[in-house]
Every structure is written in C-alpha cells, then in structure tokens.
Design a protein around this motif. Structure first.
Motif, PDB file in Angstrom:
ATOM      1  N   VAL A  59      63.750 -12.445  10.020  1.00 36.63           N
ATOM      2  CA  VAL A  59      65.185 -12.024   9.895  1.00 36.63           C
ATOM      3  C   VAL A  59      65.975 -12.625  11.277  1.00 36.63           C
ATOM      4  CG1 VAL A  59      64.437 -10.165   8.706  1.00 36.63           C
ATOM      5  CG2 VAL A  59      64.641  -9.625  11.250  1.00 36.63           C
ATOM      6  N   GLY A  60      65.244 -12.899  12.429  1.00 33.71           N
ATOM      7  CA  GLY A  60      66.057 -13.086  13.536  1.00 33.71           C
ATOM      8  C   GLY A  60      66.866 -14.572  13.086  1.00 33.71           C
ATOM      9  N   LEU A  61      67.491 -15.004  14.304  1.00 39.31           N
ATOM     10  CA  LEU A  61      68.314 -16.105  14.396  1.00 39.31           C
ATOM     11  C   LEU A  61      67.738 -17.448  15.051  1.00 39.31           C
ATOM     12  CD1 LEU A  61      72.008 -14.802  14.183  1.00 39.31           C
ATOM     13  CD2 LEU A  61      70.356 -14.999  12.280  1.00 39.31           C
ATOM     14  N   GLY A  62      66.709 -17.145  15.693  1.00 38.49           N
ATOM     15  CA  GLY A  62      65.831 -18.352  16.428  1.00 38.49           C
ATOM     16  C   GLY A  62      65.655 -17.837  17.955  1.00 38.49           C
ATOM     17  N   LYS A  63      66.586 -17.064  18.501  1.00 33.85           N
ATOM     18  CA  LYS A  63      66.347 -16.806  20.005  1.00 33.85           C
ATOM     19  C   LYS A  63      66.258 -15.320  20.231  1.00 33.85           C
ATOM     20  CE  LYS A  63      69.167 -21.081  21.079  1.00 33.85           C
ATOM     21  NZ  LYS A  63      70.222 -21.588  21.727  1.00 33.85           N
ATOM     22  N   THR A  64      65.648 -14.595  19.565  1.00 31.16           N
ATOM     23  CA  THR A  64      65.598 -13.231  19.837  1.00 31.16           C
ATOM     24  C   THR A  64      64.685 -12.803  20.855  1.00 31.16           C
ATOM     25  OG1 THR A  64      65.031 -11.035  18.612  1.00 31.16           O
ATOM     26  CG2 THR A  64      63.548 -13.127  18.169  1.00 31.16           C
ATOM     27  N   LEU A  65      64.903 -11.651  21.365  1.00 33.56           N
ATOM     28  CA  LEU A  65      64.158 -10.994  22.262  1.00 33.56           C
ATOM     29  C   LEU A  65      63.339  -9.623  21.666  1.00 33.56           C
ATOM     30  CD1 LEU A  65      66.011  -8.487  23.763  1.00 33.56           C
ATOM     31  CD2 LEU A  65      66.757 -10.363  25.054  1.00 33.56           C
ATOM     32  N   GLY A  66      63.880  -9.250  20.439  1.00 35.41           N
ATOM     33  CA  GLY A  66      62.946  -8.246  19.899  1.00 35.41           C
ATOM     34  C   GLY A  66      63.681  -7.028  19.854  1.00 35.41           C
ATOM     35  N   ARG A  67      63.083  -5.866  20.703  1.00 37.66           N
ATOM     36  CA  ARG A  67      63.796  -4.492  20.561  1.00 37.66           C
ATOM     37  C   ARG A  67      64.214  -4.214  19.277  1.00 37.66           C
ATOM     38  NH1 ARG A  67      66.964  -4.572  26.636  1.00 37.66           N
ATOM     39  NH2 ARG A  67      65.824  -6.118  27.378  1.00 37.66           N
ATOM     40  N   VAL A  68      63.342  -4.119  18.507  1.00 38.94           N
ATOM     41  CA  VAL A  68      63.793  -3.750  16.774  1.00 38.94           C
ATOM     42  C   VAL A  68      63.816  -2.193  16.718  1.00 38.94           C
ATOM     43  CG1 VAL A  68      62.739  -5.843  16.184  1.00 38.94           C
ATOM     44  CG2 VAL A  68      61.531  -3.774  15.975  1.00 38.94           C
ATOM     45  N   ASP A  69      64.564  -2.073  15.589  1.00 36.72           N
ATOM     46  CA  ASP A  69      64.456  -0.780  14.963  1.00 36.72           C
ATOM     47  C   ASP A  69      64.760  -0.954  13.382  1.00 36.72           C
ATOM     48  OD1 ASP A  69      64.228   2.051  14.680  1.00 36.72           O
ATOM     49  OD2 ASP A  69      66.092   2.712  15.743  1.00 36.72           O
ATOM     50  N   LEU A  70      64.486   0.160  12.510  1.00 39.07           N
ATOM     51  CA  LEU A  70      64.299  -0.056  11.148  1.00 39.07           C
ATOM     52  C   LEU A  70      64.508   1.074  10.595  1.00 39.07           C
ATOM     53  CD1 LEU A  70      63.163  -2.240   8.777  1.00 39.07           C
ATOM     54  CD2 LEU A  70      61.080  -0.871   9.212  1.00 39.07           C
ATOM     55  N   GLU A  71      65.332   0.953   9.422  1.00 36.35           N
ATOM     56  CA  GLU A  71      65.588   2.268   8.406  1.00 36.35           C
ATOM     57  C   GLU A  71      65.225   1.575   7.026  1.00 36.35           C
ATOM     58  OE1 GLU A  71      65.500   5.450   8.571  1.00 36.35           O
ATOM     59  OE2 GLU A  71      65.837   5.764  10.642  1.00 36.35           O
ATOM     60  N   ILE A  72      64.344   2.381   6.157  1.00 40.95           N
ATOM     61  CA  ILE A  72      64.303   1.789   4.638  1.00 40.95           C
ATOM     62  C   ILE A  72      65.251   2.639   4.195  1.00 40.95           C
ATOM     63  CG2 ILE A  72      62.480   3.581   4.403  1.00 40.95           C
ATOM     64  CD1 ILE A  72      60.975   1.437   2.684  1.00 40.95           C
ATOM     65  N   ILE A  73      66.039   1.976   3.179  1.00 40.02           N
ATOM     66  CA  ILE A  73      67.123   2.546   2.458  1.00 40.02           C
ATOM     67  C   ILE A  73      66.648   3.043   1.260  1.00 40.02           C
ATOM     68  CG2 ILE A  73      69.439   1.851   1.241  1.00 40.02           C
ATOM     69  CD1 ILE A  73      69.730  -0.031   3.624  1.00 40.02           C
ATOM     70  N   ASP A  74      65.900   2.330   0.315  1.00 35.12           N
ATOM     71  CA  ASP A  74      65.424   2.569  -0.996  1.00 35.12           C
ATOM     72  C   ASP A  74      64.179   1.835  -1.171  1.00 35.12           C
ATOM     73  OD1 ASP A  74      66.315   0.037  -1.889  1.00 35.12           O
ATOM     74  OD2 ASP A  74      68.186   0.928  -2.560  1.00 35.12           O
ATOM     75  N   ASN A  75      63.588   1.861  -2.351  1.00 39.69           N
ATOM     76  CA  ASN A  75      62.477   1.206  -2.651  1.00 39.69           C
ATOM     77  C   ASN A  75      62.298  -0.347  -2.764  1.00 39.69           C
ATOM     78  OD1 ASN A  75      63.344   0.939  -5.098  1.00 39.69           O
ATOM     79  ND2 ASN A  75      61.954   1.886  -6.261  1.00 39.69           N
ATOM     80  N   GLN A  76      63.652  -0.905  -2.385  1.00 46.21           N
ATOM     81  CA  GLN A  76      63.989  -2.294  -2.479  1.00 46.21           C
ATOM     82  C   GLN A  76      64.463  -2.915  -0.919  1.00 46.21           C
ATOM     83  OE1 GLN A  76      63.352  -4.283  -5.060  1.00 46.21           O
ATOM     84  NE2 GLN A  76      62.303  -2.665  -5.950  1.00 46.21           N
ATOM     85  N   HIS A  77      65.132  -2.015  -0.446  1.00 45.66           N
ATOM     86  CA  HIS A  77      65.759  -2.529   0.820  1.00 45.66           C
ATOM     87  C   HIS A  77      65.594  -1.766   2.163  1.00 45.66           C
ATOM     88  CE1 HIS A  77      68.627  -3.053  -2.824  1.00 45.66           C
ATOM     89  NE2 HIS A  77      69.091  -4.180  -2.127  1.00 45.66           N
ATOM     90  N   ALA A  78      65.840  -2.512   3.171  1.00 43.69           N
ATOM     91  CA  ALA A  78      65.495  -1.697   4.500  1.00 43.69           C
ATOM     92  C   ALA A  78      66.861  -2.644   5.546  1.00 43.69           C
ATOM     93  CB  ALA A  78      64.304  -2.252   5.132  1.00 43.69           C
ATOM     94  N   PHE A  79      67.150  -1.753   6.410  1.00 38.00           N
ATOM     95  CA  PHE A  79      68.068  -2.209   7.243  1.00 38.00           C
ATOM     96  C   PHE A  79      67.396  -2.421   8.802  1.00 38.00           C
ATOM     97  CE2 PHE A  79      71.775  -2.095  10.092  1.00 38.00           C
ATOM     98  CZ  PHE A  79      72.648  -3.166   9.843  1.00 38.00           C
ATOM     99  N   ILE A  80      67.544  -3.716   9.410  1.00 35.68           N
ATOM    100  CA  ILE A  80      67.018  -3.680  10.551  1.00 35.68           C
ATOM    101  C   ILE A  80      68.034  -4.138  11.800  1.00 35.68           C
ATOM    102  CG2 ILE A  80      66.622  -6.130  10.121  1.00 35.68           C
ATOM    103  CD1 ILE A  80      63.934  -6.074  11.594  1.00 35.68           C
ATOM    104  N   THR A  81      67.681  -3.973  13.075  1.00 33.70           N
ATOM    105  CA  THR A  81      68.355  -4.063  14.113  1.00 33.70           C
ATOM    106  C   THR A  81      67.471  -4.720  14.993  1.00 33.70           C
ATOM    107  OG1 THR A  81      68.236  -1.838  15.134  1.00 33.70           O
ATOM    108  CG2 THR A  81      70.245  -2.250  13.854  1.00 33.70           C
TER     109      THR A  81
END
Length: 416
Positions: free
Chosen positions: A322-344
């Motif tokens: 999901v990153g754009l190529g120069k990430t340093l991480g520090r992720v968080d995540l929420e699952i929205i439903d049985n098809q989708h999640a949202f990540i930061t």
C-alpha cells in the motif's frame, strides 16, 4: 505455554522470489495523494507550558475516547476524555508521576471492559538501568476514581517490560506485552550471554485480578509494538518475531478451543536485520475475518503491506503493498467490513491513509496531515466509531508538542 517454531529459512527462497514479483506488479509508481475525502479537523489538545503527546484512541458503546500524556519538567500526567467533532469532553486525570519511562514508541493506553470499567497502563522506572521499567496498571469503575497502580507482571526483575496491547475478551481483558525478564536488564540486540525478549499474555477482570497468564513466544524482537484483536473465533495476537538468523518477520498466535497455537509467520518477507526496527504490526477483526498491516524493509525495499484472513489467521491471502515507495512505516489499521480495511502510515513527511480491498484493489492515497519523521512525532493513532474513522497524532512542529485530531466518514472512504 507456547514456544516458537524453528523455521528452515532456506525452504522459502523460492517463495521470496515469487513474492517480490507479485509486489513489483502491485507497485504504484508516481501516485499522488487525492483531494477527495479529506479528513475533517477535530479538536486540538495542547497543554499551556507543557508538552501534550503520545495520543491513543479507542471506543466504547459508540463513543470515541482519547488518552494522552502531558509533560512539564520532570512530571508526567496521563489524561483521557471523550472525543467529538468540536471538543474533548469530560477530561479526567488518570495518574501522574516523576519516575515514569516515557518513550516515543511505547505509549500509555486505555481500554474499556464490557461493563464500562476502564483499565489504563503506563511505564514506571524500576531501577537505575536505562531499560529497567515495569508496566503499571490502574482501573476505574466510574472514570474519575482510579485504583493505586500495580505491576502487571510479577517476575520482580529490573528489566524491560512494555509494548502492551489490550482487547476486551468477553467480560474480561486480554493484555499482551513484551517481557524482558530473561534478558538480564540490558538492551543489546545480541543479548550476549543473556536470554531473549519474550511475548506474554494475561487475562484480567475488571477488578484488576489476573485470571490466567501465558508465555506465548520465547524469542521475539525487542522493541516493536504488539497487536491483538478478538474475532468471532477468538483472540489473535501479532508481533515482530526474531529467528536465530535475525529474520524479523511478523508472527501471529491465535486461540483455538482452549489454548494458544504456536507462532505462525504471516508472510516470509525474510527481513534480516540485527537490530530492532521499532515498527510493530497492527491487527483488526470483523466477524472471523482479520486484517493485518505491517512494515518491512527486506531487500532494502521499505514497504507497508496488508493481508487478509477469513479464518482468524489460520490462512492468509496474498499481501497487498500500500505504500508509495519511501515509507518509514508507523502503521495503524481498522477493518471496515468483510471486504475493506483502512490503513494509515507515514511517508516523506506526511501521514497518509487509504482503503484496501481484500481483492487487492486500493483506494486513492489520502494525505491526512504533514508530519515530521522525527521520533518526537510518534506513532499516529486510529479507531473506528459509529460511521467514522478517528485519527490522532503528535504535532512536534513547535517548541511544545500538541495533539491534532481529525475524522473521515466511512461511507466516503468505501466509495472512493
């Protein structure tokens, strides 16, 4: 008591080559952040002549709550309050002290029991060593009056204890943490003649009594966050594992029936690093479905990935980059439903977010905020409450740190 499996790394070299090919196909070159679905600014938390930092978000009964630390001179104070679009309501002091261990990546948290009682933890120095500190737990049944803090663990060693995750499990609370009782108190990544960092878990009731405790894994990475969730099939715990050859990929341990299963590696990134990258995984559940996000820099390729499971972690789909190529991480995540999640995650001085579909389709990346990449900016936080995703992060752009918040509407995120 569960111990880690020894993994024959060489058996997976072919899988590594295959996965690199898959990820290169997924790479999105030249992606730009979108102006669609920009976050709605929320309340600002600042503390006069003190620093306000280390936010943590959670929810209970359709309400969003935030905790944070305020620091002035040598005193630290842990607060919490209810978060809405305009203000932080009913702010309460949980506890304070001048002997805390305060760390940018290992932050205090709160969590709610089923009956509305609250548990909070912070880290307290236990001895003269730099990494000698304990996990201290305090509870409240009304949000105002808090019990005298006591140690979560009972080993009595002046060693490192931290990186806690908490998840309500029925009427009780599942608490997991990294435990250095075998390390001798140092923080050397090779540990010399000392033992290894371990992963432990316990179940606590709302009276603060530990009902059971387990050793989950006897060799894990020293200083990465843990994560936990309770799916309809039971608990699952994620963490950064550590092999004998210094492969530090993400492991999962899930509950089956009446016991914990052995550690399973989510995906063989084969990230060999003789040090702790201070970047733990995140996990969320919807029914029996899981979504897990993590950072890796295997083959010197910094990446953020998400993977889905439809059976509480017994099997996984193909990881999605999901990153754009120069990430340093520090992720968080929420699952929205049985098809989708949202990540930061963080990348090039920005906090970014995007929707991920389990079929691999990605929503447009959203710029949530500008942020420095210094340790003082910490780890952005997220929770899902009543049709919204709430976000919080430390703004270290001025002499005194403050906390920014924002929200996104779930229906707009899914329809992006």
């Amino acid at each position: 008591m569960i111990f880690r499996n020894n993994i024959a790394i060489q058996l997976y070299s072919g899988l590594l080559l295959l996965s690199i090919g898959l990820f290169s196909c997924q790479e999105k070159k030249g992606e730009q952040t979108t102006s669609i679905n920009q976050p709605i600014p929320g309340p600002l938390i600042q503390a006069g002549e003190s620093n306000a930092f280390l936010p943590y978000l959670t929810n209970h009964n359709g309400k969003t709550y935030i905790s944070w630390v305020e620091q002035s001179e040598n005193t630290n104070r842990l607060f919490y309050g209810q978060l809405d679009q305009n203000e932080v309501q009913s702010i309460q002091l949980i506890t304070e002290g001048n002997d805390w261990f305060v760390n940018w990546a290992d932050y205090p948290q709160i969590q709610f029991f089923q009956d509305g009682s609250i548990v909070a933890f912070f880290l307290k120095k236990s001895g003269p060593g730099t990494f000698s500190y304990d996990i201290m737990v305090t509870l409240s049944n009304n949000g105002k009056d808090w019990t005298l803090p006591k140690k979560l663990h009972d080993d009595g060693t002046q060693t490192e204890h931290g990186f806690v995750s908490m998840s309500p499990w029925g009427e009780n609370m599942l608490i997991t943490w990294l435990d250095g009782r075998n390390t001798g108190g140092g923080h050397n990544h090779d540990h010399g003649h000392h033992g290894q960092m371990t992963l432990r878990a316990a179940v606590m009731n709302s009276n603060g009594e530990k009902l059971e405790e387990w050793l989950l894994d006897d060799r894990v990475c020293d200083c990465c966050q843990t994560g936990s969730t309770i799916s309809s099939s039971g608990p699952a715990v994620v963490f950064r594992d550590r092999s004998e050859t210094e492969i530090r990929d993400i492991g999962i341990i899930n509950w089956e029936g009446s016991q914990w299963k052995e550690t399973k590696i989510i995906h063989m990134d084969l990230w060999e690093i003789p040090a702790c990258p201070v970047n733990g995984p995140r996990i969320a559940s919807f029914g029996k479905d899981l979504a897990i996000a993590w950072y890796t820099a295997a083959q010197d390729r910094p990446e953020v990935k998400v993977v889905f499971s439809e059976d509480n972690g017994n099997s996984f789909g193909i990881p999605i980059r999901v990153g754009l190529g120069k990430t340093l991480g520090r992720v968080d995540l929420e699952i929205i439903d049985n098809q989708h999640a949202f990540i930061t995650w963080m990348e090039e001085g920005k906090i970014l977010g995007r929707r991920v579909n389990k079929n691999g389709k990605l929503g447009s990346p959203i710029e949530i905020a500008k942020s420095s990449e210094k340790r003082s900016s910490g780890f952005p936080q997220m929770t899902k409450t009543d049709g919204q995703i709430w976000l919080a992060w430390t703004d270290d752009s001025q002499d005194l740190k403050k906390i920014q918040t924002a929200s996104l509407k779930l229906d707009e995120v899914i329809s992006d």
